[in-house]
Design a protein around this motif. Structure first.
Motif, PDB file in Angstrom:
ATOM      1  N   PHE A 195       3.850  12.422   5.452  1.00  0.00           N
ATOM      2  CA  PHE A 195       4.666  11.375   5.251  1.00  0.00           C
ATOM      3  C   PHE A 195       5.139  10.664   6.430  1.00  0.00           C
ATOM      4  O   PHE A 195       5.471  11.527   7.411  1.00  0.00           O
ATOM      5  N   ALA A 196       5.545   9.551   6.207  1.00  0.00           N
ATOM      6  CA  ALA A 196       6.357   8.961   7.229  1.00  0.00           C
ATOM      7  C   ALA A 196       7.668   9.322   7.499  1.00  0.00           C
ATOM      8  O   ALA A 196       8.256   9.813   6.412  1.00  0.00           O
TER       9      ALA A 196
ATOM     10  N   THR B  34       1.982   2.776   6.076  1.00  0.00           N
ATOM     11  CA  THR B  34       2.138   3.339   4.362  1.00  0.00           C
ATOM     12  C   THR B  34       3.014   4.437   4.748  1.00  0.00           C
ATOM     13  O   THR B  34       3.214   5.137   5.796  1.00  0.00           O
ATOM     14  N   PRO B  35       3.632   5.002   3.719  1.00  0.00           N
ATOM     15  CA  PRO B  35       4.549   6.037   3.453  1.00  0.00           C
ATOM     16  C   PRO B  35       3.816   7.293   3.523  1.00  0.00           C
ATOM     17  O   PRO B  35       4.381   8.424   3.814  1.00  0.00           O
ATOM     18  N   ARG B  36       2.390   7.244   3.061  1.00  0.00           N
ATOM     19  CA  ARG B  36       1.936   8.465   3.047  1.00  0.00           C
ATOM     20  C   ARG B  36       0.388   8.433   3.572  1.00  0.00           C
ATOM     21  O   ARG B  36      -0.361   7.231   3.366  1.00  0.00           O
TER      22      ARG B  36
ATOM     23  N   LEU C 227       0.875  -1.214  -0.096  1.00  0.00           N
ATOM     24  CA  LEU C 227      -0.176  -0.110  -0.066  1.00  0.00           C
ATOM     25  C   LEU C 227       1.045   1.271   0.069  1.00  0.00           C
ATOM     26  O   LEU C 227       1.754   1.403   0.615  1.00  0.00           O
ATOM     27  N   LYS C 228       0.552   2.277  -0.757  1.00  0.00           N
ATOM     28  CA  LYS C 228       1.420   3.189  -0.869  1.00  0.00           C
ATOM     29  C   LYS C 228       0.750   4.893  -0.039  1.00  0.00           C
ATOM     30  O   LYS C 228       1.252   5.522   0.482  1.00  0.00           O
ATOM     31  N   SER C 229      -0.647   4.610   0.193  1.00  0.00           N
ATOM     32  CA  SER C 229      -1.008   5.711   0.842  1.00  0.00           C
ATOM     33  C   SER C 229      -2.363   5.112   1.747  1.00  0.00           C
ATOM     34  O   SER C 229      -3.073   4.200   1.197  1.00  0.00           O
ATOM     35  N   VAL C 230      -2.598   5.771   2.642  1.00  0.00           N
ATOM     36  CA  VAL C 230      -3.906   5.705   3.284  1.00  0.00           C
ATOM     37  C   VAL C 230      -4.776   6.929   3.547  1.00  0.00           C
ATOM     38  O   VAL C 230      -4.132   7.944   3.674  1.00  0.00           O
TER      39      VAL C 230
ATOM     40  N   LEU D 275      10.092   2.914   2.943  1.00  0.00           N
ATOM     41  CA  LEU D 275       8.885   1.947   2.916  1.00  0.00           C
ATOM     42  C   LEU D 275       8.266   2.104   1.278  1.00  0.00           C
ATOM     43  O   LEU D 275       7.301   1.257   1.147  1.00  0.00           O
ATOM     44  N   LEU D 276       8.717   2.728   0.668  1.00  0.00           N
ATOM     45  CA  LEU D 276       8.488   2.789  -0.797  1.00  0.00           C
ATOM     46  C   LEU D 276       8.866   1.707  -1.387  1.00  0.00           C
ATOM     47  O   LEU D 276      10.045   1.178  -1.078  1.00  0.00           O
TER      48      LEU D 276
END
Length: 268
Positions: free
Chosen positions: A250-251, A36-38, A7-10, A257-258
């Motif tokens: 952003f984390a 997620t990173p974002r 997953l890239k975003s929540v 995490l990407l």
């Protein structure tokens, strides 16, 4: 439906997430919980608006338990009106309509207002013996319980007092829409979406609203949002640039995490 891969975003559209500091706290908590990173955080109604209008000019009118109107113009200027809760009125909502009906019935009981069928109808809907029993009952209940009495008012639309309540509350919402369109200098006919049970489930209220709106701000044929709920939240990830009402977090270790190919492309 979740696609394969990380997953890239929540995305979260949450009532009460209008303030930046509050939204950032929510975003940080989501990043920690989901990994997620974002994270994207905004008010739930803003997610609904942008999912359906994107960058196009238009107005969204909401009349559910509470009420609110939001809109934007071609220059991406955004306004939001109403939605401040019961202390400031909540006019044009199911809560506002129920309160108007209760106050009109109370006036009839006290002899300071005309007799109305609402008095008996509200007692029957609440399942109590007498009108005075509504006072302790509703004093202990929340906003939703009061708003649940709104259908009683619309069902009594042939009663002159109930009709006055309906027209009055519908008028408040219509004036909010007209004010939003005027402030944004939207060209007529205004593109308008309707959302919320009072507008979508009550023909009586919707007709009172549209009749009054017609004289204030001519609109295109009315419709309801195509995307709502989680689908509306997902659509926010497609917007670039993001609207100002959407907070992006952003984390700290977002690069790690990407996916590998994205870290390489970004120089990480």
């Amino acid at each position: 439906t979740r696609r394969s891969g990380p997953l890239k975003s929540v995305v979260a559209g949450i009532a009460g997430a209008g303030q930046a500091d509050h939204s950032e706290r929510i975003g940080r908590a989501l990043l920690s919980a989901v990994g997620t990173p974002r994270a994207l955080v905004t008010h739930d109604l803003a997610a609904l608006f942008y999912a359906n209008f994107g960058r196009k000019p238009g107005v969204l009118a909401i009349a559910g338990t509470g009420s609110s109107v939001m809109g934007q113009n071609a220059a991406a200027r955004f306004v939001r009106m109403g939605g401040r809760g019961p202390l400031f009125g909540d006019g044009g909502s199911a809560y506002g309509l129920a309160v108007a009906g209760l106050r009109a019935a109370a006036a009839a009981v006290d002899g300071t207002g005309p007799l109305t069928r609402l008095t008996e109808a509200l007692v029957a809907r609440a399942g109590v013996r007498a009108f005075e029993d509504l006072v302790p009952l509703l004093s202990q209940k929340g906003k939703r319980s009061v708003a649940a009495l709104a259908p009683t008012v619309t069902e009594c639309a042939d009663d002159a007092v109930a009709r006055t309540c309906i027209v009055g509350q519908a008028g408040i919402l219509a004036r909010l829409v007209a004010s939003a369109a005027a402030r944004l200098e939207l060209a007529h006919p205004v593109s308008l979406l309707l959302h919320g049970g009072l507008l979508t489930n009550s023909n009586v209220f919707r007709e009172a609203f549209t009749e009054q709106l017609a004289g204030l701000a001519p609109t295109a044929p009315l419709s309801t949002p195509v995307l709502d709920g989680h689908r509306a939240a997902f659509e926010l990830t497609r917007l670039n640039p993001l609207p100002q009402v959407v907070i992006e977090i952003f984390a700290t270790n977002a690069a790690a995490l990407l996916p590998t190919e994205e870290r390489i492309a970004g120089g990480g």
